[in-house]
Design a protein around this motif. Structure first.
Motif, PDB file in Angstrom:
ATOM      1  N   PHE A 161       9.411   7.492  48.210  1.00  0.00           N
ATOM      2  CA  PHE A 161       9.015   6.186  47.677  1.00  0.00           C
ATOM      3  C   PHE A 161       9.955   5.730  46.557  1.00  0.00           C
ATOM      4  O   PHE A 161      10.264   4.533  46.445  1.00  0.00           O
ATOM      5  CB  PHE A 161       7.583   6.265  47.155  1.00  0.00           C
ATOM      6  N   LEU A 162      10.413   6.656  45.720  1.00  0.00           N
ATOM      7  CA  LEU A 162      11.188   6.291  44.537  1.00  0.00           C
ATOM      8  C   LEU A 162      12.678   6.104  44.802  1.00  0.00           C
ATOM      9  O   LEU A 162      13.396   5.611  43.929  1.00  0.00           O
ATOM     10  CB  LEU A 162      11.006   7.357  43.452  1.00  0.00           C
ATOM     11  N   LEU A 163      13.156   6.492  45.978  1.00  0.00           N
ATOM     12  CA  LEU A 163      14.598   6.491  46.237  1.00  0.00           C
ATOM     13  C   LEU A 163      15.274   5.157  45.927  1.00  0.00           C
ATOM     14  O   LEU A 163      16.402   5.134  45.436  1.00  0.00           O
ATOM     15  CB  LEU A 163      14.874   6.882  47.696  1.00  0.00           C
ATOM     16  N   ASP A 164      14.609   4.056  46.228  1.00  0.00           N
ATOM     17  CA  ASP A 164      15.228   2.746  46.017  1.00  0.00           C
ATOM     18  C   ASP A 164      15.612   2.514  44.559  1.00  0.00           C
ATOM     19  O   ASP A 164      16.513   1.707  44.273  1.00  0.00           O
ATOM     20  CB  ASP A 164      14.275   1.626  46.452  1.00  0.00           C
ATOM     21  N   TYR A 165      14.950   3.209  43.644  1.00  0.00           N
ATOM     22  CA  TYR A 165      15.163   2.945  42.223  1.00  0.00           C
ATOM     23  C   TYR A 165      16.376   3.675  41.663  1.00  0.00           C
ATOM     24  O   TYR A 165      16.633   3.628  40.462  1.00  0.00           O
ATOM     25  CB  TYR A 165      13.873   3.240  41.442  1.00  0.00           C
ATOM     26  N   THR A 166      17.155   4.304  42.560  1.00  0.00           N
ATOM     27  CA  THR A 166      18.491   4.739  42.169  1.00  0.00           C
ATOM     28  C   THR A 166      19.432   3.537  42.106  1.00  0.00           C
ATOM     29  O   THR A 166      20.483   3.598  41.473  1.00  0.00           O
ATOM     30  CB  THR A 166      19.056   5.774  43.149  1.00  0.00           C
ATOM     31  N   ALA A 167      19.063   2.450  42.784  1.00  0.00           N
ATOM     32  CA  ALA A 167      19.885   1.233  42.811  1.00  0.00           C
ATOM     33  C   ALA A 167      19.194   0.056  42.130  1.00  0.00           C
ATOM     34  O   ALA A 167      19.854  -0.833  41.594  1.00  0.00           O
ATOM     35  CB  ALA A 167      20.227   0.863  44.254  1.00  0.00           C
ATOM     36  N   ALA A 205      11.608  18.999  54.391  1.00  0.00           N
ATOM     37  CA  ALA A 205      11.143  17.939  53.504  1.00  0.00           C
ATOM     38  C   ALA A 205      12.001  17.878  52.245  1.00  0.00           C
ATOM     39  O   ALA A 205      12.263  18.901  51.608  1.00  0.00           O
ATOM     40  CB  ALA A 205       9.685  18.181  53.130  1.00  0.00           C
ATOM     41  N   LEU A 206      12.460  16.665  51.905  1.00  0.00           N
ATOM     42  CA  LEU A 206      13.194  16.444  50.656  1.00  0.00           C
ATOM     43  C   LEU A 206      12.179  16.251  49.542  1.00  0.00           C
ATOM     44  O   LEU A 206      11.533  15.216  49.455  1.00  0.00           O
ATOM     45  CB  LEU A 206      14.092  15.207  50.777  1.00  0.00           C
ATOM     46  N   CYS A 207      12.021  17.266  48.699  1.00  0.00           N
ATOM     47  CA  CYS A 207      11.001  17.240  47.640  1.00  0.00           C
ATOM     48  C   CYS A 207      11.562  16.796  46.293  1.00  0.00           C
ATOM     49  O   CYS A 207      10.807  16.696  45.314  1.00  0.00           O
ATOM     50  CB  CYS A 207      10.368  18.621  47.497  1.00  0.00           C
ATOM     51  N   GLY A 208      12.860  16.553  46.233  1.00  0.00           N
ATOM     52  CA  GLY A 208      13.453  16.100  44.982  1.00  0.00           C
ATOM     53  C   GLY A 208      14.961  16.062  45.086  1.00  0.00           C
ATOM     54  O   GLY A 208      15.555  16.491  46.091  1.00  0.00           O
ATOM     55  N   PHE A 209      15.586  15.538  44.043  1.00  0.00           N
ATOM     56  CA  PHE A 209      17.044  15.459  43.996  1.00  0.00           C
ATOM     57  C   PHE A 209      17.464  15.222  42.555  1.00  0.00           C
ATOM     58  O   PHE A 209      16.651  14.837  41.706  1.00  0.00           O
ATOM     59  CB  PHE A 209      17.566  14.326  44.888  1.00  0.00           C
ATOM     60  N   LEU A 210      18.748  15.446  42.285  1.00  0.00           N
ATOM     61  CA  LEU A 210      19.308  15.166  40.964  1.00  0.00           C
ATOM     62  C   LEU A 210      20.778  14.849  41.121  1.00  0.00           C
ATOM     63  O   LEU A 210      21.518  15.608  41.771  1.00  0.00           O
ATOM     64  CB  LEU A 210      19.129  16.378  40.036  1.00  0.00           C
ATOM     65  N   PHE A 211      21.216  13.715  40.550  1.00  0.00           N
ATOM     66  CA  PHE A 211      22.643  13.433  40.503  1.00  0.00           C
ATOM     67  C   PHE A 211      23.299  14.426  39.544  1.00  0.00           C
ATOM     68  O   PHE A 211      22.887  14.544  38.394  1.00  0.00           O
ATOM     69  CB  PHE A 211      22.898  12.005  40.025  1.00  0.00           C
ATOM     70  N   THR A 212      24.315  15.132  40.017  1.00  0.00           N
ATOM     71  CA  THR A 212      24.973  16.140  39.194  1.00  0.00           C
ATOM     72  C   THR A 212      26.413  15.764  38.849  1.00  0.00           C
ATOM     73  O   THR A 212      27.059  16.456  38.061  1.00  0.00           O
ATOM     74  CB  THR A 212      24.966  17.497  39.912  1.00  0.00           C
ATOM     75  N   GLY A 213      26.914  14.708  39.433  1.00  0.00           N
ATOM     76  CA  GLY A 213      28.266  14.219  39.163  1.00  0.00           C
ATOM     77  C   GLY A 213      28.416  12.847  39.780  1.00  0.00           C
ATOM     78  O   GLY A 213      27.498  12.340  40.428  1.00  0.00           O
ATOM     79  N   GLN A 214      29.566  12.244  39.595  1.00  0.00           N
ATOM     80  CA  GLN A 214      29.767  10.908  40.148  1.00  0.00           C
ATOM     81  C   GLN A 214      29.810  10.929  41.672  1.00  0.00           C
ATOM     82  O   GLN A 214      29.552   9.911  42.314  1.00  0.00           O
ATOM     83  CB  GLN A 214      31.058  10.300  39.586  1.00  0.00           C
ATOM     84  N   ASP A 215      30.123  12.076  42.271  1.00  0.00           N
ATOM     85  CA  ASP A 215      30.137  12.157  43.732  1.00  0.00           C
ATOM     86  C   ASP A 215      29.439  13.419  44.221  1.00  0.00           C
ATOM     87  O   ASP A 215      29.797  13.972  45.256  1.00  0.00           O
ATOM     88  CB  ASP A 215      31.568  12.089  44.274  1.00  0.00           C
ATOM     89  N   SER A 216      28.411  13.869  43.484  1.00  0.00           N
ATOM     90  CA  SER A 216      27.698  15.077  43.906  1.00  0.00           C
ATOM     91  C   SER A 216      26.217  14.975  43.562  1.00  0.00           C
ATOM     92  O   SER A 216      25.825  14.269  42.622  1.00  0.00           O
ATOM     93  CB  SER A 216      28.297  16.329  43.244  1.00  0.00           C
TER      94      SER A 216
END
Length: 210
Positions: free
Chosen positions: A18-24, A140-151
């Motif tokens: 649900f929250l994915l859109d809020y990366t943009a 299931a994708l239970c979470g994520f974290l941006f760790t770099g500009q391309d990672s």
């Protein structure tokens, strides 16, 4: 180490989707979603500037997965609480996670923000583009974290692992091939390592050079 049960992982995956859109789309002002970390009985919503990846540029809000009546919280409510927090000044905290300030959220006193026009538009478009299906995608994708500009670090539920696998991936390169191979790659036990700096997974897998 995070070892969520099936219901917890399913709820975390639902909130993450649900929250994915809020990366943009901004949460508030210039604050965007930079990650969702799956914790025991909670999600840690990571917020920061649009390109923030350094821990000191981010803040993690720990939102419980159930309310005072022990009912599961909904993803729109998690968004509304996070937006309220992102709209105000940063509360003082001595707690940290992965070197980020960690703010425990008391949802019994926090007023959720109203939905925006963007929220309503996204809800309409999301429902039409990604209608509910009984069988959720796996793993299931239970979470994520941006760790770099391309990672990014992806938190994926792998039953054989007894918890979540954190997969580090590059955003550049052969993404189509990586996505097709990801379910089998994260299941290869010889790739599993222990990451003592990350309490949100039981094992980590480095796929940045795959």
């Amino acid at each position: 180490m995070n070892d969520p049960g099936g219901d917890t992982a399913e709820q975390q995956a639902y909130i993450t989707r649900f929250l994915l859109d809020y990366t943009a789309v901004p949460l508030a002002g210039g604050t965007f979603l930079r990650g969702v970390l799956p914790a025991r009985d909670a999600v840690r919503v990571v917020a920061g500037a649009a390109d923030a990846v350094a821990p000191h540029e981010l803040v993690a809000y720990e939102v419980p997965l159930s309310d005072e009546d022990e009912e599961p919280v909904t993803a729109p409510l998690v968004l509304a609480w996070t937006r309220t927090l992102a709209s105000g000044s940063l509360p003082h905290t001595d707690a940290t996670v992965m070197s980020m300030p960690l703010i425990p959220v008391d949802t019994t006193v926090l007023e959720p923000a109203d939905s925006s026009h963007a929220d309503q538009a996204l809800r309409l478009l999301r429902t039409l583009a990604w209608p509910f299906v009984e069988a959720p995608p796996g793993p299931a994708l239970c979470g994520f974290l941006f760790t770099g500009q391309d990672s990014m670090r992806l938190y994926l539920a792998v039953e054989e692992a007894g918890g979540l696998i954190a997969a580090d991936v590059q955003l550049t390169g052969a993404l189509t091939a990586l996505l097709a191979a990801l379910p089998s790659l994260i299941g290869e036990e010889e790739r599993w390592v222990t990451d003592t700096s990350d309490p949100h997974c039981v094992h980590a897998v480095d796929l940045t050079t795959w």
